[in-house]
Design a protein around this motif. Structure first.
Motif, PDB file in Angstrom:
ATOM      1  N   HIS A   1      -4.524 -41.613   6.050  1.00 65.46           N
ATOM      2  CA  HIS A   1      -4.633 -42.274   7.273  1.00 65.46           C
ATOM      3  C   HIS A   1      -4.796 -43.854   7.053  1.00 65.46           C
ATOM      4  O   HIS A   1      -3.878 -44.545   7.635  1.00 65.46           O
ATOM      5  CB  HIS A   1      -6.008 -41.995   7.928  1.00 65.46           C
TER       6      HIS A   1
ATOM      7  N   LYS B   1     -16.159 -24.495   8.946  1.00 65.47           N
ATOM      8  CA  LYS B   1     -14.959 -24.150   8.565  1.00 65.47           C
ATOM      9  C   LYS B   1     -14.893 -23.112   7.195  1.00 65.47           C
ATOM     10  O   LYS B   1     -13.958 -22.308   6.902  1.00 65.47           O
ATOM     11  CB  LYS B   1     -13.803 -25.018   8.168  1.00 65.47           C
TER      12      LYS B   1
ATOM     13  N   TYR C   1      -0.204 -35.529  12.481  1.00 67.20           N
ATOM     14  CA  TYR C   1      -1.171 -35.951  11.685  1.00 67.20           C
ATOM     15  C   TYR C   1      -2.253 -36.882  12.215  1.00 67.20           C
ATOM     16  O   TYR C   1      -1.794 -37.172  13.572  1.00 67.20           O
ATOM     17  CB  TYR C   1      -0.750 -36.349  10.401  1.00 67.20           C
ATOM     18  N   GLY C   2      -3.152 -37.216  11.368  1.00 70.32           N
ATOM     19  CA  GLY C   2      -4.561 -37.803  12.022  1.00 70.32           C
ATOM     20  C   GLY C   2      -3.914 -39.222  12.563  1.00 70.32           C
ATOM     21  O   GLY C   2      -4.481 -39.465  13.753  1.00 70.32           O
ATOM     22  N   TYR C   3      -3.337 -39.972  11.814  1.00 72.56           N
ATOM     23  CA  TYR C   3      -3.091 -41.317  12.215  1.00 72.56           C
ATOM     24  C   TYR C   3      -2.098 -41.206  13.582  1.00 72.56           C
ATOM     25  O   TYR C   3      -2.393 -41.997  14.244  1.00 72.56           O
ATOM     26  CB  TYR C   3      -2.359 -42.155  10.998  1.00 72.56           C
TER      27      TYR C   3
ATOM     28  N   TYR D   1     -11.665 -37.088  12.833  1.00 68.51           N
ATOM     29  CA  TYR D   1     -11.621 -36.156  12.019  1.00 68.51           C
ATOM     30  C   TYR D   1     -12.527 -34.960  12.149  1.00 68.51           C
ATOM     31  O   TYR D   1     -12.240 -33.837  12.033  1.00 68.51           O
ATOM     32  CB  TYR D   1     -11.671 -36.756  10.475  1.00 68.51           C
TER      33      TYR D   1
ATOM     34  N   LEU E   1     -11.373 -32.723  14.748  1.00 69.62           N
ATOM     35  CA  LEU E   1     -10.231 -31.995  14.471  1.00 69.62           C
ATOM     36  C   LEU E   1     -10.820 -30.836  13.364  1.00 69.62           C
ATOM     37  O   LEU E   1     -10.420 -29.793  13.478  1.00 69.62           O
ATOM     38  CB  LEU E   1      -9.356 -32.975  13.289  1.00 69.62           C
ATOM     39  N   TYR E   2     -11.806 -30.916  12.592  1.00 68.10           N
ATOM     40  CA  TYR E   2     -12.449 -29.998  11.808  1.00 68.10           C
ATOM     41  C   TYR E   2     -13.080 -29.056  12.780  1.00 68.10           C
ATOM     42  O   TYR E   2     -13.180 -27.696  12.263  1.00 68.10           O
ATOM     43  CB  TYR E   2     -13.418 -30.543  10.777  1.00 68.10           C
TER      44      TYR E   2
ATOM     45  N   GLU F   1     -10.505 -26.816  14.435  1.00 67.72           N
ATOM     46  CA  GLU F   1      -9.770 -25.931  13.243  1.00 67.72           C
ATOM     47  C   GLU F   1     -10.881 -24.810  13.019  1.00 67.72           C
ATOM     48  O   GLU F   1     -10.292 -23.656  12.677  1.00 67.72           O
ATOM     49  CB  GLU F   1      -9.593 -26.842  12.096  1.00 67.72           C
ATOM     50  N   ALA F   2     -12.312 -25.228  13.065  1.00 65.17           N
ATOM     51  CA  ALA F   2     -13.231 -24.085  12.491  1.00 65.17           C
ATOM     52  C   ALA F   2     -13.284 -23.153  13.668  1.00 65.17           C
ATOM     53  O   ALA F   2     -13.486 -22.100  13.529  1.00 65.17           O
ATOM     54  CB  ALA F   2     -14.716 -24.874  12.588  1.00 65.17           C
TER      55      ALA F   2
ATOM     56  N   TRP G   1      -0.802 -29.157   4.729  1.00 66.09           N
ATOM     57  CA  TRP G   1      -0.695 -30.512   3.961  1.00 66.09           C
ATOM     58  C   TRP G   1       1.085 -30.382   4.042  1.00 66.09           C
ATOM     59  O   TRP G   1       1.489 -29.071   3.546  1.00 66.09           O
ATOM     60  CB  TRP G   1      -1.142 -30.640   2.846  1.00 66.09           C
TER      61      TRP G   1
ATOM     62  N   ARG H   1       5.491 -39.063   1.570  1.00 68.18           N
ATOM     63  CA  ARG H   1       4.261 -39.026   1.734  1.00 68.18           C
ATOM     64  C   ARG H   1       3.683 -37.834   2.236  1.00 68.18           C
ATOM     65  O   ARG H   1       4.104 -36.954   2.943  1.00 68.18           O
ATOM     66  CB  ARG H   1       3.807 -40.077   2.951  1.00 68.18           C
ATOM     67  N   GLU H   2       2.379 -37.349   1.645  1.00 74.05           N
ATOM     68  CA  GLU H   2       1.793 -36.294   1.970  1.00 74.05           C
ATOM     69  C   GLU H   2       0.809 -36.474   3.163  1.00 74.05           C
ATOM     70  O   GLU H   2       0.068 -37.493   3.031  1.00 74.05           O
ATOM     71  CB  GLU H   2       0.946 -35.771   0.667  1.00 74.05           C
ATOM     72  N   ARG H   3       0.702 -35.720   3.997  1.00 75.14           N
ATOM     73  CA  ARG H   3      -0.034 -35.748   5.203  1.00 75.14           C
ATOM     74  C   ARG H   3      -0.510 -34.339   5.653  1.00 75.14           C
ATOM     75  O   ARG H   3       0.105 -33.404   5.352  1.00 75.14           O
ATOM     76  CB  ARG H   3       0.832 -36.537   6.296  1.00 75.14           C
ATOM     77  N   LYS H   4      -1.598 -34.464   6.514  1.00 77.33           N
ATOM     78  CA  LYS H   4      -2.163 -33.129   6.946  1.00 77.33           C
ATOM     79  C   LYS H   4      -1.735 -33.114   8.455  1.00 77.33           C
ATOM     80  O   LYS H   4      -2.008 -34.163   9.147  1.00 77.33           O
ATOM     81  CB  LYS H   4      -3.540 -33.071   6.721  1.00 77.33           C
TER      82      LYS H   4
ATOM     83  N   TYR I   1      -1.529 -31.146  11.874  1.00 78.43           N
ATOM     84  CA  TYR I   1      -2.169 -30.225  12.908  1.00 78.43           C
ATOM     85  C   TYR I   1      -1.345 -29.513  13.949  1.00 78.43           C
ATOM     86  O   TYR I   1      -0.569 -30.500  14.351  1.00 78.43           O
ATOM     87  CB  TYR I   1      -3.571 -31.115  13.506  1.00 78.43           C
TER      88      TYR I   1
END
Lengths: 597, 124
Positions: free
Chosen positions: A84, A119, B26-28, B50, B53-54, B57-58, B66, B72-75, B77
């Motif tokens: 981020h 989670k 992704y987050g950003y 975040y 988001l968690y 997700e839960a 990912w 670049r690796e990003r997560k 959603y």
């Protein structure tokens, strides 16, 4: 973890410069088992790969550290936060702007932790809940233990009843002139003042019954008996008294103590049991019975010195007086409130029967028929009171002195219970236990035990039934779970056995005297002893070891009359009193007359 | 002007679900979109985004994966089926609430600030 970097290169293709040890310590076991030293749990390395400015990198690592999540979760969060920031910097944000826009690190860590834990798998949540429940249970147990420990340490019982005063008040209902103890006391003190008798009952001492007339011991025996004559005379005056009238106390009467010292050469009771001063409301378990040692010793003097000397002198009235005095002491003790008094009373009765038996054997014609009838009457009125009231009250007294009282009959145990010193073994002393039963439960247990014990002592239940009845009061080792019962419960089975045997011995002696009177009148024992002497015996004496009870067995063999019980196995062995086979465990018959030494 | 945290608690997840309706982010990206499309009203920092988001997700409303894109690796959603249903029901509720507030004279002015979060997706 999906997308995890390779073990040896960064995403940029750089070589992973970490040492093997660092990589190994940051590799999941699963990866190691697969032969891959990935080091993918290394948060610092993961964040460092983004090449963030130092303050930003420190912020990410601080947030991640504060989450206290699993290492895999921390790495995941760290990668996302680092990515981020990298995106922000790539978009042109300044470091200060990005850090300020992040928010509070502690709050972020707390929220991330809370959300990430949500989670986690259901099994983990159940596991955590289970531990939480267990923790609550342990907390509750600790609180309960603390509460009980506080009560145990600082709780004070409320002593509302003076059981000793109540029992003594009942004894005082007997008119003073009907109480035997004041008479015994004077006689025993006088006897004690003479010092140790010439014979004290030790096995190595000569037996006066068989001692030659010219033996020098007779001189000292004669001197002693002459000096003791007033005491014996005084002793015989107690015979007319209806009750013992012994007032219970926690210390020893000084004069009685001195008499015991004189007769026995030692204190009647160990010094540590003596109270320095008489309390207003002492514990019933602290009551001392110093008179018992004196009365036992006096009975021995009568049996071993006075009666043999009287037989040697052909003095039948002295023999009758001595045996009568023994029977009086037995009768009075058998009516006392405590079980111990009554057990001693039964043994004194047996001793008197034995002395009479020996007299009849050594000097068959010394006692005339009227003497024998009088002695039989005195023997027949030795009746054992089988009540356990005093012992039950003793249990209640311990409860009131060891447990608090909530006013509704319940309460908790206090340190006072341990002060009773119920056991010589410190490991068996009742101490603090958070699960210790409350006052009501303990009291109910004491009352229940004594109700069952009373029934057993009265013969309403046999040994097997009694054991079955009290089984749930015992632990695996056969000891009482109830801490008060552990200290005050009496050996009721042995008490019943002693009472049964003592009463059978008494009855056998009565039977034998009746048969002897018949023999003197008719020249021989009757064929059927019980049927032939109805005017001398109230009924056929029962063998209490037979279930259901049956008459005692009587046989005449070679001119010797024998009365016996079938013994503990309830089987009539025809008068076999000692097994021929020494390995045999089978109980033989129990000889009652002639009285065994 | 930022929204009070109490109001943000209800509006934030709905806004995120709305942004993900069109596709994965992704987050950003989400932070930027929220700030830009709501003119900063629903802008939120990482410390808020975040955990949110968690939580989503839960609850199974979104899912994460990912992925490497552009070196670049990003997560990323994206909405789940359950997330789509929740978005639908929450949007309906929000509209009812807005109408009710409007009936009271709250939030009826046409101004620079959007009256409805439901407008977020529509402005893209």
């Amino acid at each position: 973890m999906k997308g995890a970097p390779a073990a040896s290169t960064t995403p940029d293709g750089c070589v992973d410069a970490r040492g093997l040890g660092r990589r190994l310590s940051n590799t999941p076991v699963r990866d190691v088992l697969r032969g891959r030293i990935t080091g993918r749990l290394d948060t610092e390395w993961v964040v460092g790969r983004e090449g963030l400015p130092a303050r930003t990198e420190a912020l990410v690592l601080e947030v991640v550290r504060r989450t206290r999540l699993w290492r895999g979760e921390q790495v995941d969060v760290a990668r996302e936060l680092a990515a981020h920031f990298r995106d922000a910097f790539n978009a042109g944000s300044g470091e200060m702007e990005a850090i300020e826009g992040f928010g509070d690190a502690a709050t972020a860590a707390k929220l991330i932790r809370r959300a990430t834990r949500r989670k986690r798998p259901l099994a983990w949540k159940i596991w955590v809940r289970a531990w939480a429940c267990l923790g609550l249970v342990l907390l509750a147990a600790a609180a309960w233990t603390g509460w009980r420990a506080a009560w145990y340490s600082w709780g004070e019982p409320t002593i509302s009843r003076n059981y000793l005063a109540e029992l003594n008040a009942e004894i005082l209902k007997t008119p003073e002139g009907e109480r035997a103890w004041p008479v015994y006391r004077e006689a025993l003190i006088a006897l004690g003042n003479l010092g140790a008798p010439p014979l004290t009952g030790r096995t190595e001492e000569p037996d006066l019954w068989t001692l030659a007339d010219e033996h020098p011991l007779w001189i000292s025996v004669g001197q002693y008996l002459a000096a003791a004559e007033p005491a014996f005379e005084r002793l015989s005056l107690a015979e007319s008294k209806s009750d013992m009238g012994y007032l219970m106390r926690t210390g020893t009467d000084p004069l009685v103590g001195a008499a015991t010292e004189g007769l026995l050469g030692r204190a009647a009771v160990p010094e540590e049991f003596e109270s320095a001063e008489q309390e207003e409301n002492p514990a019933l378990v602290g009551v001392l019975l110093p008179h018992l040692s004196l009365m036992r010793m006096t009975t021995n003097i009568l049996s071993d010195i006075e009666v043999p000397a009287a037989v040697r002198a052909g003095d039948a009235p002295r023999v009758e007086r001595a045996v009568s005095a023994q029977l009086s002491m037995a009768r009075h003790l058998c009516g006392c409130p405590t079980l111990i008094d009554r057990l001693v009373g039964v043994s004194l009765c047996a001793r008197a029967a034995g002395t009479l038996n020996r007299t009849l054997a050594e000097a068959p014609g010394l006692l005339d028929e009227s003497s024998l009838v009088r002695l039989a009457h005195r023997l027949s009125i030795v009746r054992v009171d089988r009540s356990l009231r005093m012992e039950r009250l003793m249990g209640q007294d311990v409860v009131q002195r060891a447990y608090t009282d909530d006013g509704n009959g319940d309460g908790v145990v206090t340190r006072r219970l341990a002060a009773f010193g119920f056991s010589d073994d410190p490991k068996n002393q009742p101490g603090f236990s958070p699960m210790a039963p409350g006052r009501r439960e303990v009291q109910d247990g004491v009352d229940r035990y004594y109700r069952l014990a009373q029934e057993h002592l009265l013969g309403a239940t046999n040994k097997t039934e009694f054991k079955r009845q009290i089984r749930d009061l015992l632990d695996a080792r056969g000891r009482f779970r109830n801490p008060v019962l552990g200290g005050v419960a009496v050996s009721v089975e042995r008490a019943r056995e002693s009472f049964d045997r003592g009463e059978m011995l008494r009855d056998a002696a009565l039977l034998a005297i009746g048969a002897e009177v018949y023999r003197r009148r008719h020249g021989a024992y009757p064929d059927d002893v019980r049927a032939s002497i109805p005017d001398l015996l109230p009924g056929a004496p029962a063998d209490r070891l037979r279930d259901p009870p049956a008459p005692l067995r009587v046989v005449v063999c070679d001119g010797v009359l024998t009365v016996y019980s079938v013994g503990d196995d309830g089987i009539d062995d025809g008068g076999v009193f000692r097994s021929v086979d020494p390995r045999s465990t089978k109980p033989p018959d129990l000889r009652l007359w002639p009285v065994a030494d | 002007m930022k929204v009070e945290s109490e109001l943000m608690r209800g509006a934030g997840p709905l806004a995120v679900l709305k942004l993900l309706e069109r596709g994965e982010m992704y987050g950003y990206e989400l932070v930027e979109a929220l700030a830009a499309r709501t003119e900063g009203v629903l802008a939120m920092g990482q410390s808020t985004l975040y955990p949110m988001l968690y939580n989503l997700e839960a609850k199974g409303l979104i899912k994460a994966a990912w992925r490497e894109e552009g070196g670049r690796e990003r997560k990323y959603y994206s909405l789940t089926g359950a997330g789509k249903k929740r978005l639908s029901s929450d949007t309906a509720q929000w509209e009812r609430l807005s109408r009710a507030m409007a009936a009271l004279g709250v939030g009826v002015h046409a101004g620079s600030e959007p009256a409805r979060v439901g407008m977020i997706g529509g402005g893209a």
